[in-house]
Design a protein around this motif. Sequence first.
Motif, short mmCIF file in Angstrom:
data_model
loop_
_atom_site.label_atom_id
_atom_site.label_comp_id
_atom_site.label_asym_id
_atom_site.label_seq_id
_atom_site.Cartn_x
_atom_site.Cartn_y
_atom_site.Cartn_z
N PHE A 69 0.79 -1.27 0.01
CA PHE A 69 0.04 0.22 0.06
C PHE A 69 0.80 1.35 0.26
O PHE A 69 0.33 2.37 0.21
N ARG A 70 2.19 0.99 -0.17
CA ARG A 70 3.16 2.10 -0.34
C ARG A 70 2.73 3.08 -1.52
O ARG A 70 2.51 2.22 -2.60
N PRO A 71 3.26 4.19 -2.04
CA PRO A 71 3.31 4.53 -3.23
C PRO A 71 3.99 3.93 -4.17
O PRO A 71 5.34 3.54 -4.04
N ARG A 72 3.64 3.47 -5.30
CA ARG A 72 4.33 2.50 -6.27
C ARG A 72 5.55 3.24 -6.55
O ARG A 72 6.62 2.54 -7.03
N ALA A 73 5.69 4.65 -6.68
CA ALA A 73 6.88 5.32 -7.23
C ALA A 73 7.99 5.36 -6.30
O ALA A 73 9.24 4.84 -6.54
N SER A 74 7.64 4.91 -5.04
CA SER A 74 8.61 4.77 -3.84
C SER A 74 9.21 3.53 -3.99
O SER A 74 10.53 3.10 -3.56
N LEU A 75 8.39 2.47 -4.16
CA LEU A 75 8.85 1.09 -4.39
C LEU A 75 9.75 0.84 -5.83
O LEU A 75 10.83 0.21 -5.26
N ALA A 76 9.63 1.69 -6.40
CA ALA A 76 10.50 1.45 -7.85
C ALA A 76 11.83 2.09 -7.43
O ALA A 76 12.76 1.44 -7.89
N VAL A 77 11.73 3.13 -6.65
CA VAL A 77 13.14 4.06 -6.37
C VAL A 77 13.91 3.11 -5.30
O VAL A 77 15.00 2.85 -5.40
N ALA A 78 13.20 2.32 -4.42
CA ALA A 78 13.75 1.64 -3.60
C ALA A 78 14.39 0.48 -4.15
O ALA A 78 15.65 -0.10 -4.05
N ALA A 79 13.71 -0.15 -5.33
CA ALA A 79 14.16 -1.34 -6.01
C ALA A 79 15.55 -0.87 -6.70
O ALA A 79 16.40 -1.63 -6.88
N ALA A 80 15.35 0.36 -7.21
CA ALA A 80 16.31 0.55 -8.49
C ALA A 80 17.77 0.83 -7.17
O ALA A 80 18.82 0.66 -7.94
N ILE A 81 17.51 1.37 -6.20
CA ILE A 81 18.82 1.70 -5.34
C ILE A 81 19.59 0.20 -4.96
O ILE A 81 20.57 -0.03 -5.06
N GLY A 82 18.32 -0.57 -4.65
CA GLY A 82 19.06 -1.95 -4.44
C GLY A 82 19.82 -2.61 -5.38
O GLY A 82 20.96 -3.30 -5.48
N LEU A 83 18.98 -2.54 -6.46
CA LEU A 83 19.77 -2.86 -7.95
C LEU A 83 21.12 -2.41 -8.11
O LEU A 83 22.03 -2.94 -8.73
N GLY A 84 21.15 -1.11 -8.04
CA GLY A 84 22.34 -0.37 -8.42
C GLY A 84 23.42 -0.74 -7.54
O GLY A 84 24.89 -1.04 -8.15
N VAL A 85 23.09 -0.67 -6.17
CA VAL A 85 24.17 -1.29 -5.23
C VAL A 85 24.58 -2.87 -5.19
O VAL A 85 25.96 -3.17 -5.51
N SER A 86 23.63 -3.62 -5.72
CA SER A 86 24.18 -4.97 -5.97
C SER A 86 25.06 -5.23 -7.19
O SER A 86 25.95 -6.07 -7.18
N THR A 87 24.58 -4.62 -8.17
CA THR A 87 25.18 -4.45 -9.58
C THR A 87 26.69 -4.18 -9.29
O THR A 87 27.70 -4.75 -9.87
N PHE A 88 26.76 -2.83 -8.72
CA PHE A 88 28.09 -2.32 -8.65
C PHE A 88 29.09 -3.27 -7.90
O PHE A 88 30.17 -3.60 -8.37
N LEU A 89 28.56 -3.68 -6.47
CA LEU A 89 29.35 -4.48 -5.75
C LEU A 89 29.68 -5.93 -6.63
O LEU A 89 31.02 -6.39 -6.47
N GLY A 90 28.88 -6.55 -7.19
CA GLY A 90 29.02 -7.73 -7.92
C GLY A 90 30.05 -7.40 -9.04
O GLY A 90 31.03 -8.26 -9.03
#
Length: 716
Positions: A69-90
Amino acid sequence: MSWFVALRDTAKAGLTLDRSLTDPRRALRGAVAAGLVVLPTLALFGPGPATSAAMGAFIAGTATFQRSFRPRASLAVAAAIGLGVSTFLGYLAVGVPGAFPVLLAVWAFGAGLAWAVGPTAGVVASTTLAVMLVVVQLPVSAVSALGHGALCALGGAVQALLVLAWPIGSWRAQRDALADVYAALGDYARRLRQDPTAPVDPEPFVVARQAAALTPWQARHRPPELRGLRGIAERIRPALAALADPRVGAPAEGPARDQAREVLAGAAEVLDALAHAIRTGDPFRTPSDSAGLALARPAHGPALRGAPRRAARRIIGLLGRAADRLDQQDRSTVTPAPTGPGLRRPPLLRTVPSALRTVGRQLHPRSAVLQHAVRLSGVVTAAYLAARLLGLHHGYWAPMTATMVMRPDFAQTASRGVARLVGTSVGVLVATGVVQLFHPGPWVLASLAVVCMGGAYLTLRTGYALMTVCVSSYVVLLLGLQPGDPVQTAVERVAMTLLGGAVALGAYALFPTWQTARLPERLAEWLAAVGRYSSAVFTAFGAPGVGQADKAVRAALLDAREARGEMLAALDRAEAEPVHHPAELSRRQVERARTAMGMLGRSSVVMEAHLPAPDSPPVPGALRFAEELRDATAVAAAAVLLGQPVDFAALRETHARLDAELADLPAEEAAEGVEVVRAGARLVMHALAELEKAVRPRAAAAAEESAAEGAVPSTA
């Protein structure tokens, strides 16, 4: 249940397809956002960066489809941050010998712990792990690692921007949750006409409360019809039960019962109309005149008297308030002020400390979340190392399959494993066939990948197997931008999918987290929570002017609902597990205990409809009974957890004194709630007596039966 039956049933569940589809407009929006990232990146930077950007756009878009029930935009931003960090570290770790398996194990452990925060966090964390496994296979230098991580994050950011620029059903989830409450109440009112003691399903109320927790932005922009109606529905629920129950409300037979049925029928029609107006946003339309008359007559008719009359008038008043609120909002062009402080949902950034505390509470050996984290970390790392030892270039599909398959419970892990195997095999073969037969160029491959992303969004509700076909196809098409033999690649990917699924299921068999073994613990938590709720209700009658009785009852009710939900979820998961129930608590005992707990909770719900005003005189003995009830249920919960007999002898003595004291009260001194307390206490004791029998240990029951048989004189 045997392993064969369990695997057969879970396989059927994994391959079952539902005809329902995601909203096509939302699926199109997600695909358009992915295309806005993939195609320009391909033109500017080439295939490798385009693959990273596409992964980020797809996974961030998937996060917006999660049940949250959170705003969909905030979910996309949170996922984007996690993806960016995981990809960079990988990318950084893959260039250091031996570093990537260590990072993989640590990241998988963290992704497993994310399930403590909630399913949405668990799913997003697992997908970041899967993306890390895919994109780090692309040949890059350490210098460009940051660029690939930024492109992954950019894909998610574009999804968030498009959600804001192209809003589709922004409040649909909240509307549906609130409408489901009123629809459930309408169904409940109809069932009460035939079965006066029918239980109410609390699940819609739990979901509606979750939907009512808003961020500051949502609180300022929510539709006016989402304000205040949930609280009215919460007060209608106990009033319906109090009117229908023959021990507290209308008699079982006679004119009063007939009139109560008329009230319930009229209430059901009004509740259905309220649900329709909330769900669609259309103006509220009053039902037929006959229903309105049936609803109004009991307030002045001669049949209903005393407590049932008060319950009927309360139902009429609450339904009128709900209808008036919708009418006022339909006529008003100005958003009214919020009613009350509301439920606060902090922004995502502010939830980090709370999330860390939630995860910290799971760091103990008996935690199912911790066991899942350890199992996921071990399985993903083992699958990755096994694929590397086999020397396969596309060995990362094995740990990626294990990542997407593993869930904290057996049923989901097994069903998703079968669905993943079938869906991946079909998707890989179809996409590889397209690449092999038509030899499409980079632009066609990228466009087909975007179409497959849209198909994955569209089939999210249809079934995991069909969605996996689309996901596997788009991954193959994206990686088709890189050089390689398509046929050999397809064979290796299918083989690695088999390996990953087999390792995942094998790990669960060797290191299981059975919900069956936790049924006594869940039952004990439920018993203690319902005991506190019942005690709070009796306390409100025994000391109405002390503190805020309504808030105490409300808080206890929420705890009881949460405990009940966890118990029922554990029961559902235990049904699919290939293990027997523990000797201390059989399946029959669990079902009998569940029925008794429902009776206990219902007795408190019936009394809640008649909570006294703060200036009402206290009911003698009610406070003493409330304290004894709270202590007795807490002790009984500990006994259930330890497999010991449950004994409510002390509570029976307290109840006998209470009943005698209330029966001896002169008519002129009897408070308004005396009759409610007497009837409610009897219901409570009846429910606890049934619970006492239900959870009696098998050994004790067998000994009592043997002793009874030995005491019977022989007639031989």
